[in-house]
Design an enzyme around this catalytic site. Structure first.
Site, PDB file in Angstrom:
ATOM      1  CG  ASN A  62      -0.415  -0.198   2.458  1.00 34.87           C
ATOM      2  OD1 ASN A  62       0.331  -1.079   2.728  1.00 34.87           O
ATOM      3  ND2 ASN A  62      -1.037   0.337   3.611  1.00 34.87           N
ATOM      4  CD  GLU A  64      -1.449   4.644   4.467  1.00 26.90           C
ATOM      5  OE1 GLU A  64      -1.001   5.398   5.301  1.00 26.90           O
ATOM      6  OE2 GLU A  64      -2.259   3.561   4.989  1.00 26.90           O
ATOM      7  CB  CYS A  73      -5.349  -1.399  -1.681  1.00 24.45           C
ATOM      8  SG  CYS A  73      -6.694  -0.690  -0.804  1.00 24.45           S
ATOM      9  CD  GLU A  75      -5.350  -6.267  -1.048  1.00 23.86           C
ATOM     10  OE1 GLU A  75      -4.702  -4.967  -1.095  1.00 23.86           O
ATOM     11  OE2 GLU A  75      -5.594  -6.619  -0.237  1.00 23.86           O
ATOM     12  CB  CYS A 112     -10.668  -3.197   0.703  1.00 25.12           C
ATOM     13  SG  CYS A 112     -10.242  -2.469  -0.695  1.00 25.12           S
TER      14      CYS A 112
HETATM   15  N1  THU Z   1      -5.214  -1.669   2.684  1.00 23.75           N
HETATM   16  C1  THU Z   1      -4.810  -2.313   1.613  1.00 23.75           C
HETATM   17  O1  THU Z   1      -3.682  -2.088   1.083  1.00 23.75           O
HETATM   18  N2  THU Z   1      -5.545  -3.314   1.180  1.00 23.75           N
HETATM   19  C2  THU Z   1      -6.809  -3.875   1.559  1.00 23.75           C
HETATM   20  O2  THU Z   1      -7.278  -4.636   1.021  1.00 23.75           O
HETATM   21  C3  THU Z   1      -7.396  -2.965   2.596  1.00 23.75           C
HETATM   22  C4  THU Z   1      -6.661  -1.559   3.137  1.00 23.75           C
HETATM   23  C5  THU Z   1      -4.626  -0.363   2.892  1.00 23.75           C
HETATM   24  C6  THU Z   1      -5.019   0.772   2.468  1.00 23.75           C
HETATM   25  C7  THU Z   1      -4.421   1.950   3.811  1.00 23.75           C
HETATM   26  O3  THU Z   1      -3.159   2.217   3.117  1.00 23.75           O
HETATM   27  C8  THU Z   1      -4.429   0.965   4.873  1.00 23.75           C
HETATM   28  O4  THU Z   1      -4.450  -0.224   4.064  1.00 23.75           O
HETATM   29  C9  THU Z   1      -5.460   1.199   5.824  1.00 23.75           C
HETATM   30  O5  THU Z   1      -6.858   0.942   5.498  1.00 23.75           O
END
Ligand code: THU
Length: 160
Positions: A62, A64, A73, A75, A112
């Protein structure tokens, strides 16, 4: 009125050591990728590794952003990179792991909803199931033999 029941199935492994060797290696690559996540706002690191049918492994984590919705994310970072670099390759297997600096993540943490939709696009496009393995930082690992198990009743392109 008729009620429609949709069932789904997952397999649960006790821990990473119970996985077949090839999946254990794929998960180890996801764990390494997780360590390199850029997650200064959530402190929640996610790593993804994909095995393609050309034997390449593609990773993602991920990323940010101070403008929160601009982040991505793990994935989707991974599948979009795979789609960009190897547009004709099929994604066969995917390993996912998530850890938090605030708590111990000891349960399987699934992708997610937005990532499920994005993964589904590739599963439909390549007409081949994607095996998905997901875990926290430790503990049980869940396996879904296809994305469709994680997203029943999907929105897909045939309706457009
Ligand atoms: N996140 C992912 O990388 N994958 C997911 O399926 C759920 C959430 C990340 C997004 C964000 O950077 C952190 O996790 C918190 O939500």
């Amino acid at each position: 009125m008729k009620e429609v029941k949709i069932e789904t199935t997952l397999q649960l492994f006790d821990d990473i050591n119970e996985l077949p060797e090839d999946i254990k290696s794929l998960m180890s690559i996801a764990i390494d990728a997780r360590e390199n996540a850029y997650a200064p706002y959530s402190n929640f690191n996610v790593g993804a590794s994909l095995l393609l049918d050309n034997n390449e492994v593609v990773i993602g984590n991920n990323q940010e952003n101070a403008s929160y919705p601009s982040g991505l994310c793990a994935e989707r970072t991974a599948i979009y990179y795979a789609g960009a670099k190897y547009p004709d390759a099929k994604i066969l297997k995917m390993a996912l792991t998530a850890s938090s600096k605030n708590k111990v993540t000891d349960k399987p943490i699934p992708p997610c909803g937005a990532c499920r939709q994005a993964i589904a696009e590739y599963e439909l496009k390549q007409d081949h199931n994607i095996e998905i393995y997901f875990m926290g930082a430790k503990g049980k690992v869940a396996k879904s033999s296809s994305l469709s198990n994680l997203l029943p009743f999907i929105f897909e392109s045939s309706v457009l």
